[in-house]
Scaffold this motif. Structure first.
Motif, PDB file in Angstrom:
ATOM      1  N   ARG A   1       0.831  -1.207   0.000  1.00 14.37           N
ATOM      2  CA  ARG A   1       0.000   0.000   0.000  1.00 14.37           C
ATOM      3  C   ARG A   1       0.864   1.256   0.000  1.00 14.37           C
ATOM      4  O   ARG A   1       0.575   2.215  -0.722  1.00 14.37           O
ATOM      5  N   SER A   2       1.930   1.265   0.789  1.00 10.31           N
ATOM      6  CA  SER A   2       2.788   2.443   0.821  1.00 10.31           C
ATOM      7  C   SER A   2       3.556   2.606  -0.487  1.00 10.31           C
ATOM      8  O   SER A   2       3.783   3.731  -0.947  1.00 10.31           O
ATOM      9  N   VAL A   3       3.946   1.494  -1.119  1.00 13.40           N
ATOM     10  CA  VAL A   3       4.636   1.559  -2.416  1.00 13.40           C
ATOM     11  C   VAL A   3       3.711   2.169  -3.467  1.00 13.40           C
ATOM     12  O   VAL A   3       4.099   3.063  -4.233  1.00 13.40           O
ATOM     13  N   HIS A   4       2.465   1.694  -3.511  1.00 16.01           N
ATOM     14  CA  HIS A   4       1.501   2.229  -4.480  1.00 16.01           C
ATOM     15  C   HIS A   4       1.148   3.678  -4.166  1.00 16.01           C
ATOM     16  O   HIS A   4       0.777   4.437  -5.071  1.00 16.01           O
ATOM     17  N   MET A   5       1.256   4.062  -2.931  1.00 12.91           N
ATOM     18  CA  MET A   5       0.993   5.432  -2.512  1.00 12.91           C
ATOM     19  C   MET A   5       2.110   6.368  -2.982  1.00 12.91           C
ATOM     20  O   MET A   5       1.866   7.493  -3.427  1.00 12.91           O
TER      21      MET A   5
ATOM     22  N   GLU B   1       4.842   5.658  -5.322  1.00  9.75           N
ATOM     23  CA  GLU B   1       5.420   5.581  -6.667  1.00  9.75           C
ATOM     24  C   GLU B   1       4.864   6.625  -7.640  1.00  9.75           C
ATOM     25  O   GLU B   1       5.640   7.290  -8.334  1.00  9.75           O
ATOM     26  N   PRO B   2       3.547   6.852  -7.708  1.00 10.60           N
ATOM     27  CA  PRO B   2       3.061   7.896  -8.620  1.00 10.60           C
ATOM     28  C   PRO B   2       3.502   9.302  -8.214  1.00 10.60           C
ATOM     29  O   PRO B   2       3.540  10.210  -9.039  1.00 10.60           O
ATOM     30  N   PHE B   3       3.837   9.459  -6.944  1.00 12.15           N
ATOM     31  CA  PHE B   3       4.199  10.775  -6.403  1.00 12.15           C
ATOM     32  C   PHE B   3       5.629  11.159  -6.758  1.00 12.15           C
ATOM     33  O   PHE B   3       5.900  12.285  -7.172  1.00 12.15           O
ATOM     34  N   VAL B   4       6.586  10.215  -6.619  1.00  5.27           N
ATOM     35  CA  VAL B   4       7.995  10.540  -6.842  1.00  5.27           C
ATOM     36  C   VAL B   4       8.649   9.747  -7.964  1.00  5.27           C
ATOM     37  O   VAL B   4       9.766  10.049  -8.362  1.00  5.27           O
ATOM     38  N   LYS B   5       7.954   8.697  -8.459  1.00  5.21           N
ATOM     39  CA  LYS B   5       8.502   7.859  -9.531  1.00  5.21           C
ATOM     40  C   LYS B   5       9.904   7.354  -9.164  1.00  5.21           C
ATOM     41  O   LYS B   5      10.886   7.573  -9.869  1.00  5.21           O
ATOM     42  N   ALA B   6       9.960   6.661  -8.029  1.00  9.15           N
ATOM     43  CA  ALA B   6      11.236   6.168  -7.503  1.00  9.15           C
ATOM     44  C   ALA B   6      11.702   4.887  -8.179  1.00  9.15           C
ATOM     45  O   ALA B   6      12.828   4.445  -7.962  1.00  9.15           O
ATOM     46  N   GLY B   7      10.847   4.265  -8.964  1.00 13.06           N
ATOM     47  CA  GLY B   7      11.209   3.006  -9.601  1.00 13.06           C
ATOM     48  C   GLY B   7      10.895   1.791  -8.765  1.00 13.06           C
ATOM     49  O   GLY B   7      11.505   0.733  -8.937  1.00 13.06           O
ATOM     50  N   TYR B   8       9.926   1.902  -7.866  1.00 17.20           N
ATOM     51  CA  TYR B   8       9.580   0.798  -6.974  1.00 17.20           C
ATOM     52  C   TYR B   8       8.797  -0.296  -7.719  1.00 17.20           C
ATOM     53  O   TYR B   8       8.093  -0.022  -8.698  1.00 17.20           O
ATOM     54  N   ASP B   9       8.920  -1.501  -7.207  1.00 18.83           N
ATOM     55  CA  ASP B   9       8.239  -2.667  -7.762  1.00 18.83           C
ATOM     56  C   ASP B   9       6.789  -2.674  -7.280  1.00 18.83           C
ATOM     57  O   ASP B   9       6.509  -2.983  -6.126  1.00 18.83           O
ATOM     58  N   LEU B  10       5.862  -2.355  -8.172  1.00 16.34           N
ATOM     59  CA  LEU B  10       4.454  -2.250  -7.790  1.00 16.34           C
ATOM     60  C   LEU B  10       3.801  -3.607  -7.580  1.00 16.34           C
ATOM     61  O   LEU B  10       2.701  -3.690  -7.014  1.00 16.34           O
ATOM     62  N   ASN B  11       4.449  -4.674  -8.050  1.00 13.09           N
ATOM     63  CA  ASN B  11       3.882  -6.008  -7.885  1.00 13.09           C
ATOM     64  C   ASN B  11       4.272  -6.657  -6.557  1.00 13.09           C
ATOM     65  O   ASN B  11       3.708  -7.679  -6.171  1.00 13.09           O
ATOM     66  N   ALA B  12       5.245  -6.082  -5.864  1.00 10.06           N
ATOM     67  CA  ALA B  12       5.750  -6.674  -4.622  1.00 10.06           C
ATOM     68  C   ALA B  12       4.770  -6.449  -3.474  1.00 10.06           C
ATOM     69  O   ALA B  12       4.133  -5.389  -3.377  1.00 10.06           O
ATOM     70  N   ALA B  13       4.652  -7.441  -2.606  1.00 14.35           N
ATOM     71  CA  ALA B  13       3.859  -7.275  -1.384  1.00 14.35           C
ATOM     72  C   ALA B  13       4.592  -6.368  -0.395  1.00 14.35           C
ATOM     73  O   ALA B  13       3.972  -5.715   0.441  1.00 14.35           O
ATOM     74  N   ALA B  14       5.920  -6.344  -0.497  1.00 12.51           N
ATOM     75  CA  ALA B  14       6.755  -5.482   0.351  1.00 12.51           C
ATOM     76  C   ALA B  14       8.101  -5.316  -0.318  1.00 12.51           C
ATOM     77  O   ALA B  14       8.554  -6.196  -1.070  1.00 12.51           O
ATOM     78  N   ILE B  15       8.753  -4.190  -0.060  1.00 16.60           N
ATOM     79  CA  ILE B  15      10.122  -3.991  -0.527  1.00 16.60           C
ATOM     80  C   ILE B  15      11.011  -3.604   0.649  1.00 16.60           C
ATOM     81  O   ILE B  15      10.552  -2.994   1.621  1.00 16.60           O
ATOM     82  N   LEU B  16      12.261  -3.999   0.547  1.00 17.23           N
ATOM     83  CA  LEU B  16      13.292  -3.565   1.493  1.00 17.23           C
ATOM     84  C   LEU B  16      14.285  -2.679   0.765  1.00 17.23           C
ATOM     85  O   LEU B  16      14.665  -2.982  -0.378  1.00 17.23           O
ATOM     86  N   LEU B  17      14.689  -1.604   1.397  1.00 10.78           N
ATOM     87  CA  LEU B  17      15.774  -0.762   0.904  1.00 10.78           C
ATOM     88  C   LEU B  17      16.953  -0.962   1.835  1.00 10.78           C
ATOM     89  O   LEU B  17      16.859  -0.669   3.035  1.00 10.78           O
ATOM     90  N   CYS B  18      18.052  -1.488   1.302  1.00 13.97           N
ATOM     91  CA  CYS B  18      19.225  -1.836   2.112  1.00 13.97           C
ATOM     92  C   CYS B  18      20.425  -1.088   1.549  1.00 13.97           C
ATOM     93  O   CYS B  18      20.842  -1.352   0.412  1.00 13.97           O
ATOM     94  N   GLU B  19      20.979  -0.172   2.320  1.00 14.22           N
ATOM     95  CA  GLU B  19      22.091   0.645   1.812  1.00 14.22           C
ATOM     96  C   GLU B  19      23.415   0.249   2.443  1.00 14.22           C
ATOM     97  O   GLU B  19      23.481  -0.101   3.625  1.00 14.22           O
TER      98      GLU B  19
ATOM     99  N   ALA C   1      -1.038   2.084   5.890  1.00 15.54           N
ATOM    100  CA  ALA C   1       0.155   1.890   5.060  1.00 15.54           C
ATOM    101  C   ALA C   1       1.362   1.791   5.988  1.00 15.54           C
ATOM    102  O   ALA C   1       1.574   2.671   6.831  1.00 15.54           O
ATOM    103  N   ASN C   2       2.153   0.740   5.833  1.00 12.41           N
ATOM    104  CA  ASN C   2       3.284   0.516   6.732  1.00 12.41           C
ATOM    105  C   ASN C   2       4.601   0.882   6.058  1.00 12.41           C
ATOM    106  O   ASN C   2       4.950   0.347   5.008  1.00 12.41           O
ATOM    107  N   VAL C   3       5.309   1.795   6.684  1.00 13.76           N
ATOM    108  CA  VAL C   3       6.623   2.220   6.213  1.00 13.76           C
ATOM    109  C   VAL C   3       7.457   2.480   7.463  1.00 13.76           C
ATOM    110  O   VAL C   3       7.020   3.171   8.366  1.00 13.76           O
ATOM    111  N   PHE C   4       8.668   1.890   7.522  1.00 12.75           N
ATOM    112  CA  PHE C   4       9.358   1.974   8.812  1.00 12.75           C
ATOM    113  C   PHE C   4      10.837   1.630   8.724  1.00 12.75           C
ATOM    114  O   PHE C   4      11.323   1.096   7.726  1.00 12.75           O
ATOM    115  N   HIS C   5      11.532   1.979   9.822  1.00 12.46           N
ATOM    116  CA  HIS C   5      12.949   1.668   9.983  1.00 12.46           C
ATOM    117  C   HIS C   5      13.058   0.209  10.427  1.00 12.46           C
ATOM    118  O   HIS C   5      13.132  -0.091  11.623  1.00 12.46           O
ATOM    119  N   ALA C   6      13.073  -0.695   9.463  1.00 12.82           N
ATOM    120  CA  ALA C   6      13.016  -2.123   9.785  1.00 12.82           C
ATOM    121  C   ALA C   6      14.235  -2.579  10.568  1.00 12.82           C
ATOM    122  O   ALA C   6      14.148  -3.453  11.437  1.00 12.82           O
TER     123      ALA C   6
END
Length: 494
Positions: free
Chosen positions: A265-269, A271-289, A377-382
């Motif tokens: 839900r947060s990805v779909h929220m 992606e149209p706003f910033v066009k970050a290139g997120y995977d819209l088909n994923a149930a969840a994504i992790l960003l690991c830097e 929508a869940n977005v957090f410091h995992a």
């Protein structure tokens, strides 16, 4: 919206205003409705209260003069930074003043050799890194509001950001704080050295939400800008699998510079706003830097990729340029404003849990969506278990704000039940003062009040915030059970 009309006594306002104008320039004192209205709330806009007067001092002496007037006339004081806080910590009291440190915005000193910056409280978080950039240094804590939030507010809330897993919160990046006390004294906590003599009162002060004193100057640590940084975007077809992958990364002995999670839900929220290139088909994504030298980053990215694949990632993308890395992060950092695309209002919660409980709590939040008939929508410091569920609602629909608040309270109760805490970096303010009753005993609250009395005997600094009274806890949950026992057995039950 839970608003309150101005109900201060006009005669009282005139009395305080006259006293303030004797010690402050007229341009530093606001009292007309059109001038004080912008200060009626912070980022928790569901709650508002008009202040009697707003003061914007320009230096330390004016802060002390303001405190002197308030002390003499017993006027409550609510300190305020940029007003980006999300827990109502800067919401005014109708019979008091708001003391804003926005005009104290000078970077006093940058020291390349010591890797420190001395700044006034009104300096923006991002401005420190911008000023230190020519020295090859930057300030590590990076809350999503860093373009606007100020270092004084960061100190008050112990703010973090997406890189706090590796670099820590404000507490871990501050060496010294200079404070104006309600008694009219200037004191310094901490030091430029590795340690300071006496009790570690700086750790008590950072995160105290303006209840113990007014920040006038802060010495922060600067760190070298990494030679290289890359971020992995890993997709998962199941939220539980993504949660388990977080633990697998840490278990493998890897401490990423950032480890963030967003559900579908947060990805779909976003992606149209910033066009970050997120995977819209994923149930969840992790960003690991990963950051460091090119060799370190290359090795760590390879190791994290292996762990993520073994953990069940369905797709892995690695940033190939600095622009792409920033684009990946832009989605995460713009999650809050992006919520406005899919909901008239949102309520951002902030709780912290053990990493191993991530899957359990996210499933619990899904159950609460059904119970309260609201989306989240869940977005957090995992990486450090700091949750930021965004509860979506519409204030114009009768009862939805109340349901959103109860939803949030249930989330915080669940955090406590699994061994976590009711806040990570947003503070308590007015938003979570009832939830404090879920976590702390009357004896613990008494200890908090003892610290408060030591700094502020008259209770003038940010009153009615952060620490609940015993009576309030009794009203909030007379039947609440804590570790198998009634929380306040000596109080009457109704």
């Amino acid at each position: 919206m839970k608003t309150h009309s101005a109900h201060f006594n006009p005669e009282r306002q005139r009395q305080v205003l006259q006293a303030l104008l004797k010690v402050l320039p007229a341009n530093c004192v606001l009292h007309e409705l059109e001038d004080t209205k912008p200060y009626e709330c912070d980022g928790l806009a569901a709650y508002t209260e008009l202040p009697m007067i707003v003061v914007l001092p320009e230096d330390e002496q004016q802060i002390l003069a303001t405190l002197g007037v308030c002390r003499e006339l017993a006027v409550p004081i609510v300190p305020r930074g940029a007003g980006t806080g999300l827990s109502g910590g800067a919401m005014p009291t109708s019979d008091g003043i708001v003391l804003s440190t926005a005009k104290l915005k000078r970077i006093v000193q940058l020291d390349k050799n010591a890797r420190t910056a001395i700044v006034q409280p009104g300096v923006r978080n991002l401005a420190i890194s911008e000023a230190a950039a020519p020295l090859g240094l930057y300030y590590a804590p990076d809350p999503s509001s860093q373009i606007a939030c100020t270092i004084g507010g960061n100190v008050s809330e112990n703010s973090g950001g997406v890189h706090c897993l590796k670099y820590g919160l404000t507490l871990h990046n501050v060496l010294r704080v200079r404070i104006a006390t309600i008694d009219g004294e200037m004191i310094e906590l901490g030091s430029a050295a590795l340690d300071a003599p006496g009790l570690d009162l700086m750790s008590v002060f950072i995160g105290s939400e303006g209840m113990l004193g007014i920040v006038t100057e802060v010495t922060v640590k600067l760190v070298p800008k990494p030679e290289c940084a890359q971020v992995i975007m890993a997709s998962f077809d199941d939220v539980i699998t993504a949660c388990n992958a977080v633990s697998d990364i840490i278990k493998a002995g890897i401490i990423p510079a950032g480890l963030e999670m967003m559900d579908q839900r947060s990805v779909h929220m976003v992606e149209p706003f910033v066009k970050a290139g997120y995977d819209l088909n994923a149930a969840a994504i992790l960003l690991c830097e990963s950051d460091g030298s090119e060799t370190e980053v290359r090795d760590e990215i390879e190791r994290m990729s292996r762990v993520l694949q073994q953990a069940g990632a369905t797709a892995i993308a690695v940033s190939n340029s600095e622009a792409e890395r920033l684009r990946f992060w832009s989605g995460r950092k713009n999650a809050f404003p992006a919520a406005g695309r899919i909901s008239p209002d949102y309520y951002c919660m902030d709780g912290t849990i053990p990493r191993k409980k991530l899957a359990q709590v996210l499933q619990g939040i899904a159950d609460l969506e059904i119970k309260h008939q609201l989306r989240c929508a869940n977005v957090f410091h995992a990486g450090d278990g700091n949750l930021h569920p965004l509860i979506l609602f519409d204030t114009n629909t009768p009862g939805e704000l109340d349901r959103a608040e109860q939803f949030g309270t249930d989330i915080l109760a669940m955090c406590v039940d699994v061994g976590g805490t009711i806040t990570g970096e947003h503070g308590v303010g007015i938003e979570k003062i009832n939830a404090m009753c879920l976590q702390f005993t009357s004896e613990e609250n008494d200890a908090f009040f003892a610290v408060k009395r030591a700094f502020d005997p008259a209770g003038l600094l940010n009153p009615t915030k952060t620490i609940p009274t015993l009576h309030r806890c009794a009203e909030f949950g007379r039947e609440h059970v804590h570790h198998g026992q009634q929380k306040f057995p000596d109080l009457p039950r109704f």
